[in-house]
Design a protein around this motif. Sequence first.
Motif, PDB file in Angstrom:
ATOM      1  N   ILE A  13       0.562  -1.204  -0.125  1.00 43.73           N
ATOM      2  CA  ILE A  13      -0.150   0.267   0.072  1.00 43.73           C
ATOM      3  C   ILE A  13       0.886   1.158   0.159  1.00 43.73           C
ATOM      4  N   VAL A  35      -7.821   8.702   5.651  1.00 42.77           N
ATOM      5  CA  VAL A  35      -8.768   7.117   4.773  1.00 42.77           C
ATOM      6  C   VAL A  35      -9.197   8.524   3.739  1.00 42.77           C
ATOM      7  N   ASP A  64      -3.083   5.440  -0.033  1.00 38.66           N
ATOM      8  CA  ASP A  64      -4.048   4.811  -1.206  1.00 38.66           C
ATOM      9  C   ASP A  64      -4.523   3.327  -0.984  1.00 38.66           C
ATOM     10  N   ALA A  65      -6.477   3.078  -0.880  1.00 42.56           N
ATOM     11  CA  ALA A  65      -6.864   1.916  -0.750  1.00 42.56           C
ATOM     12  C   ALA A  65      -5.826   0.872  -1.370  1.00 42.56           C
ATOM     13  N   SER A  66      -6.455  -0.354  -1.197  1.00 39.41           N
ATOM     14  CA  SER A  66      -5.615  -1.201  -2.087  1.00 39.41           C
ATOM     15  C   SER A  66      -6.349  -1.455  -3.118  1.00 39.41           C
ATOM     16  N   GLU A  79     -13.456  -1.974  -5.250  1.00 40.84           N
ATOM     17  CA  GLU A  79     -13.938  -0.872  -3.962  1.00 40.84           C
ATOM     18  C   GLU A  79     -14.495  -2.166  -3.337  1.00 40.84           C
ATOM     19  N   ARG A  84     -11.074  -2.450   1.598  1.00 35.35           N
ATOM     20  CA  ARG A  84     -10.898  -1.426   2.707  1.00 35.35           C
ATOM     21  C   ARG A  84     -10.343  -0.985   4.551  1.00 35.35           C
ATOM     22  N   ASP A  87      -6.966  -2.041   5.242  1.00 29.39           N
ATOM     23  CA  ASP A  87      -6.234  -1.740   4.355  1.00 29.39           C
ATOM     24  C   ASP A  87      -6.192  -0.350   6.065  1.00 29.39           C
ATOM     25  N   GLY A 114     -14.944   6.873   3.174  1.00 31.37           N
ATOM     26  CA  GLY A 114     -13.710   6.874   3.960  1.00 31.37           C
ATOM     27  C   GLY A 114     -14.334   6.942   5.793  1.00 31.37           C
ATOM     28  N   TYR A 117     -15.568   3.532   6.354  1.00 32.28           N
ATOM     29  CA  TYR A 117     -14.350   2.627   6.112  1.00 32.28           C
ATOM     30  C   TYR A 117     -14.157   2.711   8.257  1.00 32.28           C
TER      31      TYR A 117
END
Length: 301
Positions: A13, A35, A64-66, A79, A84, A87, A114, A117
Amino acid sequence: MQNVTVKNRNWDIAAHMYFPEPFDQSKKYSAIVCVHPGSSVKEQTAGLYAEKLAQTGFITLAFDASFQGESGGVPRYLEDPATRVEDIRCAVDYLTTVTFVDENRIGVLGICAGGGYAANAALTERRIKVVGTVVATNAGRAFGELNPLQTLEAVSKQRTAEARGADAMITSWTPDSAEEAERAGLAEFDMLEAIDYYRTPRGSYPTSCNKLRFTSMSALITFDAFHYAERLLTQPLMVIVGDKVGAFGSYRDGFDLYNKAASSNKRIHVVHGASHYDLYDQPEATGQALEKLIPFYKENL
């Protein structure tokens, strides 16, 4: 700011770490994981908040998100809510290995999806000591309101096609222009502001490429970011919303999170005259948000 790498499973990541000035490597600092929204990358609004928070004395980490941006992971443009959230846990893992971070003083800040999440990660990640959200959106609620059964039928057909060799279906998060949104019947206030932020020089960034793998929708529709918040979200919580309400629903989701959270120390602040996207980058709106977030983090980290 320094480029760093966080490991999630067997991929990297990409992240930016921000430092306070002056910085003393021999000291222990509180840290905040920032996030980004859906479709976004670390250089956009998450990076803005990370930089501003670092200026007040925190170590901050935006990533950056996976499957997206400069981070690894396949398939691309996925997504996946579970990943997320993972991460964020991995970002906390990383911070516990940094000698100048106090592992007992780690918080999280999430913007838009974000935010959802971030709150979800805090339900089970007890190393997160403080939760902040800005225009938090419960992604499952948002996507689940858009013809969910019809969408799930389409996802099922697409998965069958791809299993038989068809190319992946890559759609877009937003139309590329206001004119395209008008033609598609999507010219709602929040959508037009999203286009203005993501698809113009105001906030666009090359790795924020407006691509979404269509089969992501099945996981998004069934995800509830706030599930069990009334039992498990006990950390101090600061929720920031704007009162210019659009269809994306962050005003409602912010109050939903605030009302559900089990936190004994929780606050909600409405930035008057601010829209969802004003709170991404507009100085007056983000300034008001930070005026509430910074002392809250300092008080609780």
